[in-house]
Motif scaffolding. Structure first.
Motif, PDB file in Angstrom:
ATOM      1  N   HIS A 137       0.844  -1.210   0.000  1.00 39.30           N
ATOM      2  CA  HIS A 137       0.000   0.000   0.000  1.00 39.30           C
ATOM      3  C   HIS A 137       0.867   1.243   0.000  1.00 39.30           C
ATOM      4  O   HIS A 137       1.927   1.275   0.611  1.00 39.30           O
ATOM      5  CB  HIS A 137      -0.894   0.017   1.252  1.00 39.30           C
ATOM      6  CG  HIS A 137      -0.156  -0.385   2.505  1.00 39.30           C
ATOM      7  ND1 HIS A 137       0.771   0.421   3.105  1.00 39.30           N
ATOM      8  CD2 HIS A 137      -0.174  -1.538   3.215  1.00 39.30           C
ATOM      9  CE1 HIS A 137       1.272  -0.206   4.148  1.00 39.30           C
ATOM     10  NE2 HIS A 137       0.736  -1.405   4.242  1.00 39.30           N
ATOM     11  N   LEU A 194      -6.835  -0.347   3.814  1.00 43.73           N
ATOM     12  CA  LEU A 194      -7.825   0.272   2.920  1.00 43.73           C
ATOM     13  C   LEU A 194      -8.521   1.430   3.639  1.00 43.73           C
ATOM     14  O   LEU A 194      -8.698   2.517   3.074  1.00 43.73           O
ATOM     15  CB  LEU A 194      -8.842  -0.786   2.485  1.00 43.73           C
ATOM     16  CG  LEU A 194     -10.016  -0.295   1.642  1.00 43.73           C
ATOM     17  CD1 LEU A 194      -9.512   0.234   0.305  1.00 43.73           C
ATOM     18  CD2 LEU A 194     -11.024  -1.417   1.395  1.00 43.73           C
ATOM     19  N   ALA A 195      -8.881   1.219   4.912  1.00 44.68           N
ATOM     20  CA  ALA A 195      -9.569   2.257   5.680  1.00 44.68           C
ATOM     21  C   ALA A 195      -8.668   3.485   5.838  1.00 44.68           C
ATOM     22  O   ALA A 195      -9.105   4.627   5.648  1.00 44.68           O
ATOM     23  CB  ALA A 195      -9.973   1.709   7.044  1.00 44.68           C
ATOM     24  N   ASP A 238      -6.927   9.781   1.673  1.00 45.68           N
ATOM     25  CA  ASP A 238      -7.314  10.270   0.348  1.00 45.68           C
ATOM     26  C   ASP A 238      -8.435  11.303   0.489  1.00 45.68           C
ATOM     27  O   ASP A 238      -8.386  12.390  -0.112  1.00 45.68           O
ATOM     28  CB  ASP A 238      -7.769   9.082  -0.509  1.00 45.68           C
ATOM     29  CG  ASP A 238      -8.068   9.504  -1.924  1.00 45.68           C
ATOM     30  OD1 ASP A 238      -9.257   9.679  -2.245  1.00 45.68           O
ATOM     31  OD2 ASP A 238      -7.130   9.710  -2.706  1.00 45.68           O
ATOM     32  N   GLY A 239      -9.430  10.990   1.325  1.00 47.19           N
ATOM     33  CA  GLY A 239     -10.567  11.895   1.525  1.00 47.19           C
ATOM     34  C   GLY A 239     -10.122  13.203   2.164  1.00 47.19           C
ATOM     35  O   GLY A 239     -10.537  14.291   1.740  1.00 47.19           O
ATOM     36  N   ILE A 281       0.159   5.419   0.596  1.00 48.22           N
ATOM     37  CA  ILE A 281      -0.908   6.380   0.885  1.00 48.22           C
ATOM     38  C   ILE A 281      -0.352   7.798   0.886  1.00 48.22           C
ATOM     39  O   ILE A 281       0.869   8.003   0.960  1.00 48.22           O
ATOM     40  CB  ILE A 281      -1.611   6.066   2.233  1.00 48.22           C
ATOM     41  CG1 ILE A 281      -0.629   6.214   3.417  1.00 48.22           C
ATOM     42  CG2 ILE A 281      -2.238   4.687   2.202  1.00 48.22           C
ATOM     43  CD1 ILE A 281      -1.311   6.118   4.770  1.00 48.22           C
ATOM     44  N   ALA A 287      -6.093   4.277   3.911  1.00 47.30           N
ATOM     45  CA  ALA A 287      -5.864   4.845   2.577  1.00 47.30           C
ATOM     46  C   ALA A 287      -7.038   5.728   2.170  1.00 47.30           C
ATOM     47  O   ALA A 287      -6.867   6.844   1.667  1.00 47.30           O
ATOM     48  CB  ALA A 287      -5.662   3.714   1.565  1.00 47.30           C
ATOM     49  N   ALA A 288      -8.260   5.241   2.440  1.00 46.18           N
ATOM     50  CA  ALA A 288      -9.457   6.001   2.073  1.00 46.18           C
ATOM     51  C   ALA A 288      -9.546   7.277   2.906  1.00 46.18           C
ATOM     52  O   ALA A 288      -9.881   8.346   2.384  1.00 46.18           O
ATOM     53  CB  ALA A 288     -10.698   5.135   2.281  1.00 46.18           C
ATOM     54  N   ALA A 289      -9.214   7.183   4.191  1.00 43.53           N
ATOM     55  CA  ALA A 289      -9.307   8.363   5.064  1.00 43.53           C
ATOM     56  C   ALA A 289      -8.306   9.436   4.631  1.00 43.53           C
ATOM     57  O   ALA A 289      -8.647  10.621   4.539  1.00 43.53           O
ATOM     58  CB  ALA A 289      -9.039   7.951   6.517  1.00 43.53           C
ATOM     59  N   ARG A 313      -8.440  15.376  -0.391  1.00 40.38           N
ATOM     60  CA  ARG A 313      -9.391  16.000  -1.325  1.00 40.38           C
ATOM     61  C   ARG A 313     -10.170  17.125  -0.651  1.00 40.38           C
ATOM     62  O   ARG A 313     -10.450  18.158  -1.256  1.00 40.38           O
ATOM     63  CB  ARG A 313     -10.370  14.960  -1.869  1.00 40.38           C
ATOM     64  CG  ARG A 313      -9.716  14.049  -2.877  1.00 40.38           C
ATOM     65  CD  ARG A 313     -10.648  12.929  -3.312  1.00 40.38           C
ATOM     66  NE  ARG A 313      -9.844  11.831  -3.839  1.00 40.38           N
ATOM     67  CZ  ARG A 313      -9.406  11.759  -5.085  1.00 40.38           C
ATOM     68  NH1 ARG A 313      -9.701  12.700  -5.938  1.00 40.38           N
ATOM     69  NH2 ARG A 313      -8.658  10.741  -5.489  1.00 40.38           N
TER      70      ARG A 313
END
Ligand code: FAD
Length: 407
Positions: free
Chosen positions: A294, A346-347, A353-354, A296, A349-351, A357
């Protein structure tokens, strides 16, 4: 031809930590890395620091690595997060995390990566069942029913029960073994530099959210801080080419004057920022760990901490299997690791990324939304404490080493 229990491709911070954990647990381990040790310790090799979460510090302590790092580690006592415009006043809403609020002496430590590597090399050298081969790349892997055959760039072949790729974000071993990724590039670079400042930082880390991305000021030992400056990909190359005086002026515009005069101390580095997550972490006799699995956004300084948690979880799963006399390279064993770690990565990475943004822009409604959000979190004690425990790595199922226990 030689044999071992585990061969690890990649003697970076994750690969070496994993090798030490497995060797201390009694396995025969080989690590191969194309970079000679002396080069990996050179200050010019990697200018980054890492914010080590307290779970990572407990792990290094349990492995005997922390005693080599402690003198070069700067505790983080406070973190101050602000939403700001370039040259502008920060928004009145900010977030303040104070170690004392969670009853901790610190919220983690900032350590220069070269010191972490030196500590890991020192402990690795004390373990007779850990063989570090550098320089040598892992060049080929051939899984068989009972073992996997690794070929090094030197031509040496080694049979192991399991091969682990900890060879970083561009992992050649991940590609060779056919584990695809979900990946995209951010239109941003991370510029890293050490800054000397007039006044002491008192262990306070700052994260200013500027329109082009987060600008983090991480306290180092002495009157020094490390910048992780996320900049637009079009502007970043121009910043990298500025002469010393102009570069210092750009830093001062973003840094503010709370620590007095500032000056870049030493070279600058830049990293194009990318996201990737392997679609699977394991195959029979093969597993991924760290950045090979991963990558991030550095917005929350969690990439290495995630990789260290992979290493700790793999050590739990593999040593438990070995102690029960089970095959450590069997898919059933490796799937336990994958189930444990892939969702967590994944959690995170998503946090990240969000967050990137939400914050890396100057869009008025989004600015209002995030400022109100920061104000709310800052006003609510349990929410603040939740974020602090999360940043400290104390959320979810913790592997033994991250609880401070032996592997
Ligand atoms: C700007 C920036 C700031 C960051 N700040 C933080 C932070 O504050 N906190 C944090 O937790 N994380 C941070 N990170 C993330 C962190 O740096 C990485 O997650 C971490 O370095 C990954 O370690 P690794 O050992 O998995 O990979 P790497 O450090 O990439 O190591 C991979 C190793 O594999 C070797 N290798 C390559 N190919 C082969 C081969 N074929 N065979 C054998 N060996 C091979 C390489 O020589 C290298 O030694 C940051 C990242 C960036 C870009």
């Amino acid at each position: 031809m030689s044999q071992c229990d585990v061969i690890i491709g990649g003697g970076g911070m994750v690969g070496l930590t994993l090798a030490i954990a497995l060797a201390q647990g009694g396995l025969q381990v080989v690590v191969a890395d194309p970079v000679p040790q002396a080069a990996a310790l050179d200050a010019a090799f990697d200018g980054r620091v890492s914010a080590l979460a307290f779970a990572s510090v407990r792990m290094f302590d349990a492995l005997g690595v922390w005693e080599h790092l402690a003198k070069d580690a700067q505790p983080i006592h406070d973190i101050l997060v602000t939403d700001a415009k370039l040259n502008g006043e920060p928004s009145p809403f900010s977030l303040h995390f104070d170690a004392a609020e969670v009853g901790a002496a610190s919220l983690g430590h900032i350590v220069e990566n070269r010191h972490t590597r030196a500590g890991l090399f020192a402990v690795a050298a004390t373990l007779p069942n850990l063989r570090l081969i550098a320089p040598a790349a892992l060049a080929d892997l051939k899984p068989e029913a009972q073992h996997i055959r690794a070929t090094l760039s030197s031509g040496e072949t080694i049979d192991a029960a399991l091969a682990i790729a900890a060879d970083g974000r561009e992992s050649a071993m991940r590609d060779l073994m056919g584990l695809g990724t979900i990946a995209w590039s951010y239109p941003q670079w991370g510029i890293v530099a050490t800054v000397a400042h007039e006044k002491p930082h008192d262990g306070v880390a700052y994260e200013h959210f500027l329109p082009s991305g987060p600008f983090a000021i991480l306290p180092m030992t002495g009157n020094r801080s490390s910048l992780v400056w996320t900049e637009d990909e079009k502007l970043a190359p121009k910043m990298m080419q500025l002469d010393a005086e102009a570069f210092d002026a750009e830093i001062a515009r973003r840094f503010g004057n709370h620590l007095g005069a500032t000056e870049a101390a030493g070279p600058r580095w830049s990293y194009p920022l990318k996201f990737h997550l392997a679609r699977a972490y394991v195959k029979p006799r093969f597993a991924l760990a760290g950045d090979a699995a991963h990558g991030i956004h550095p917005i929350a300084g969690q990439g290495l901490n995630l990789g260290l948690k992979d290493a700790a979880a793999l050590a739990d799963v593999l040593l438990d299997a070995a102690r029960l006399g089970l095959d450590i390279g069997a898919l059933d064993t490796l799937r336990k690791y994958e189930r444990w770690r892939r969702f967590d990565s994944l959690a995170m990475a998503a946090a990240t990324d969000g967050l990137n943004r939400l914050f890396s822009n100057d869009i008025a409604p989004l600015r209002a939304l995030r400022d109100v959000g920061m104000g709310i979190v800052d006003a609510i004690g349990p929410a603040r404490r939740f974020f602090m425990r999360h940043a400290g790595g104390d959320i979810g199922k913790l592997p033994r080493l991250m609880r401070g226990e032996a592997a």
